[in-house]
Design a protein around this motif. Structure first.
Motif, PDB file in Angstrom:
ATOM      1  N   VAL A 157       1.132   9.111   8.152  1.00  0.00           N
ATOM      2  CA  VAL A 157       0.325   8.409   7.153  1.00  0.00           C
ATOM      3  C   VAL A 157      -1.063   8.152   7.715  1.00  0.00           C
ATOM      4  CG1 VAL A 157       2.325   7.326   6.069  1.00  0.00           C
ATOM      5  CG2 VAL A 157       1.150   6.140   7.926  1.00  0.00           C
ATOM      6  N   THR A 158      -2.040   8.123   6.839  1.00  0.00           N
ATOM      7  CA  THR A 158      -3.407   7.770   7.232  1.00  0.00           C
ATOM      8  C   THR A 158      -3.695   6.366   6.733  1.00  0.00           C
ATOM      9  OG1 THR A 158      -4.130  10.081   7.121  1.00  0.00           O
ATOM     10  CG2 THR A 158      -5.843   8.386   7.085  1.00  0.00           C
ATOM     11  N   VAL A 159      -3.961   5.478   7.668  1.00  0.00           N
ATOM     12  CA  VAL A 159      -4.175   4.069   7.337  1.00  0.00           C
ATOM     13  C   VAL A 159      -5.636   3.727   7.574  1.00  0.00           C
ATOM     14  CG1 VAL A 159      -3.457   1.698   7.767  1.00  0.00           C
ATOM     15  CG2 VAL A 159      -1.816   3.568   8.028  1.00  0.00           C
ATOM     16  N   GLY A 187       0.796  -1.220   0.000  1.00  0.00           N
ATOM     17  CA  GLY A 187       0.000   0.000   0.000  1.00  0.00           C
ATOM     18  C   GLY A 187       0.828   1.269   0.000  1.00  0.00           C
ATOM     19  N   GLY A 188       2.160   1.159   0.159  1.00  0.00           N
ATOM     20  CA  GLY A 188       3.046   2.306   0.058  1.00  0.00           C
ATOM     21  C   GLY A 188       3.177   3.141   1.314  1.00  0.00           C
ATOM     22  N   TYR A 189       2.681   2.670   2.449  1.00  0.00           N
ATOM     23  CA  TYR A 189       2.724   3.455   3.679  1.00  0.00           C
ATOM     24  C   TYR A 189       4.154   3.677   4.179  1.00  0.00           C
ATOM     25  CZ  TYR A 189      -2.233   2.273   3.737  1.00  0.00           C
ATOM     26  OH  TYR A 189      -3.553   2.116   3.399  1.00  0.00           O
ATOM     27  N   TYR A 190       5.041   2.740   3.864  1.00  0.00           N
ATOM     28  CA  TYR A 190       6.433   2.865   4.288  1.00  0.00           C
ATOM     29  C   TYR A 190       7.351   3.168   3.097  1.00  0.00           C
ATOM     30  CZ  TYR A 190       5.221   0.862   8.881  1.00  0.00           C
ATOM     31  OH  TYR A 190       4.692   0.630  10.123  1.00  0.00           O
ATOM     32  N   ALA A 217     -10.168  -2.394  16.116  1.00  0.00           N
ATOM     33  CA  ALA A 217     -11.066  -2.965  15.113  1.00  0.00           C
ATOM     34  C   ALA A 217     -12.264  -2.062  14.849  1.00  0.00           C
ATOM     35  CB  ALA A 217     -11.535  -4.346  15.565  1.00  0.00           C
ATOM     36  N   ALA A 218     -12.614  -1.234  15.828  1.00  0.00           N
ATOM     37  CA  ALA A 218     -13.775  -0.344  15.676  1.00  0.00           C
ATOM     38  C   ALA A 218     -13.461   0.903  14.865  1.00  0.00           C
ATOM     39  CB  ALA A 218     -14.295   0.055  17.057  1.00  0.00           C
ATOM     40  N   LEU A 219     -12.196   1.174  14.602  1.00  0.00           N
ATOM     41  CA  LEU A 219     -11.800   2.374  13.866  1.00  0.00           C
ATOM     42  C   LEU A 219     -11.897   2.162  12.358  1.00  0.00           C
ATOM     43  CD1 LEU A 219      -8.585   3.463  15.835  1.00  0.00           C
ATOM     44  CD2 LEU A 219     -10.899   4.365  16.086  1.00  0.00           C
ATOM     45  N   ASP A 220     -12.328   3.192  11.649  1.00  0.00           N
ATOM     46  CA  ASP A 220     -12.322   3.149  10.189  1.00  0.00           C
ATOM     47  C   ASP A 220     -10.954   3.504   9.625  1.00  0.00           C
ATOM     48  OD1 ASP A 220     -15.028   2.472   9.972  1.00  0.00           O
ATOM     49  OD2 ASP A 220     -15.651   4.567  10.089  1.00  0.00           O
ATOM     50  N   ARG A 221     -10.241   4.401  10.314  1.00  0.00           N
ATOM     51  CA  ARG A 221      -8.913   4.843   9.866  1.00  0.00           C
ATOM     52  C   ARG A 221      -8.178   5.426  11.058  1.00  0.00           C
ATOM     53  NH1 ARG A 221     -12.605   7.987   7.733  1.00  0.00           N
ATOM     54  NH2 ARG A 221     -12.444   6.918   5.736  1.00  0.00           N
ATOM     55  N   LEU A 222      -6.890   5.594  10.877  1.00  0.00           N
ATOM     56  CA  LEU A 222      -6.061   6.164  11.936  1.00  0.00           C
ATOM     57  C   LEU A 222      -4.897   6.897  11.300  1.00  0.00           C
ATOM     58  CD1 LEU A 222      -5.550   6.370  15.029  1.00  0.00           C
ATOM     59  CD2 LEU A 222      -4.170   4.290  14.824  1.00  0.00           C
ATOM     60  N   GLU A 223      -4.673   8.130  11.729  1.00  0.00           N
ATOM     61  CA  GLU A 223      -3.510   8.887  11.299  1.00  0.00           C
ATOM     62  C   GLU A 223      -2.392   8.637  12.299  1.00  0.00           C
ATOM     63  OE1 GLU A 223      -2.894  13.442  11.456  1.00  0.00           O
ATOM     64  OE2 GLU A 223      -3.686  13.064   9.431  1.00  0.00           O
TER      65      GLU A 223
END
Length: 273
Positions: free
Chosen positions: A224-226, A65-68, A253-259
């Motif tokens: 990054v926003t994952v 996904g290119g996050y790193y 698991a309850a999160l849609d995304r995390l910065e």
């Protein structure tokens, strides 16, 4: 010419069409994906050592996904700085091959002609790695008993993998360079805040190692926003997966995304003459 040697008699291995073979008569089949199994049974401490199938797949999905990507870019810059036109490069603990393939591609794009091998104890990871880059030799083996001859490597890369210093000194040529990638103090801090009631920073150390000159430490960091499902993939590929309370895993698991911060240190060492 192969960088690998026989794990049974330490003779050089020759890559044939479907096997690796040594002059002593030992041969090792090349898998359908393209890796070779060089981990003798007496070095296997479990039936399937290292990352399992699910962890290897999670690691491949997340890194693809290119996050790193910023870490890979910094790593490749150092590799190009510290290698010549035809380097022998070893990635110890190569995992599913994201960094290995990236380094190989950077060397080739710069007009170099590398010989490169990646070693990992996980057969599941190497199935991904061998499919990712056909120009690299991949072998199932222990970092503490690398199937590589003495003094053959110009450069050794180690990303978040076991620090087998005796073996690294053995396989590097005099003057060869060792790149050691570790998490920075604030790496994934926001993830740890979700998982734990009392998170703590990673240590930030510049440790000298016998037989090496400590040249530099390069810093690479980015926010990054994952999003899900990559957020779950990230959790599964970290050590936190095994020691996080169920309540913390449920919050994640309850999160849609995390910065979050993706921060790294690349320590640069040169083997002494």
């Amino acid at each position: 010419m192969s960088l690998l040697r026989c794990p049974l008699c330490a003779a050089p291995l020759e890559r044939l069409e479907r096997t690796y073979a040594c002059p002593g008569g030992h041969s090792f089949d090349i898998s359908r994906e393209g890796y070779v199994h060089l981990l003798p049974p007496n070095q296997m401490h479990s039936r399937l050592p290292g990352d399992d199938k699910a962890m290897a797949a999670a690691r491949s999905r997340f890194l693809s996904g290119g996050y790193y990507a910023h870490l890979l870019e910094a790593l490749c810059a150092l590799v190009l700085e510290h290698t010549g036109t035809a380097p022998a490069v070893l990635d110890s603990g190569c995992g599913e091959g994201y960094y290995t393939a990236g380094v190989y591609a950077a060397l080739a794009a710069a007009g170099r002609t590398p010989r490169m091998a990646g070693v990992d104890i996980s057969k599941c990871c190497l199935r991904w790695a061998a499919r990712r880059e056909k120009g690299v030799e991949f072998a199932v083996a222990s970092a503490y008993r690398l199937p590589v001859a003495d003094g053959v490597a110009d450069l050794l890369v180690n990303c978040f993998s076991p620090l087998a210093l005796d073996e690294f000194r053995r396989v590097l040529r005099p003057g060869g360079v060792f790149l050691y990638v570790v998490p920075a103090p604030d790496h994934l801090w926001e993830l740890k805040q979700v998982l734990y009631e009392r998170p703590y920073e990673n240590p930030d150390e510049a440790v000298p190692y016998g037989g090496f000159d400590y040249l530099d430490v390069a810093r690479s960091g980015r926010t990054v926003t994952v999003s899900q499902p990559h957020l779950t993939d990230l959790f599964q590929m970290t050590p936190y997966f095994w020691k996080t309370p169920k309540s913390g895993a449920a919050r994640l698991a309850a999160l849609d995304r995390l910065e979050l911060r993706a921060s790294f240190r690349i320590h640069v060492f040169r083997k002494q003459w």
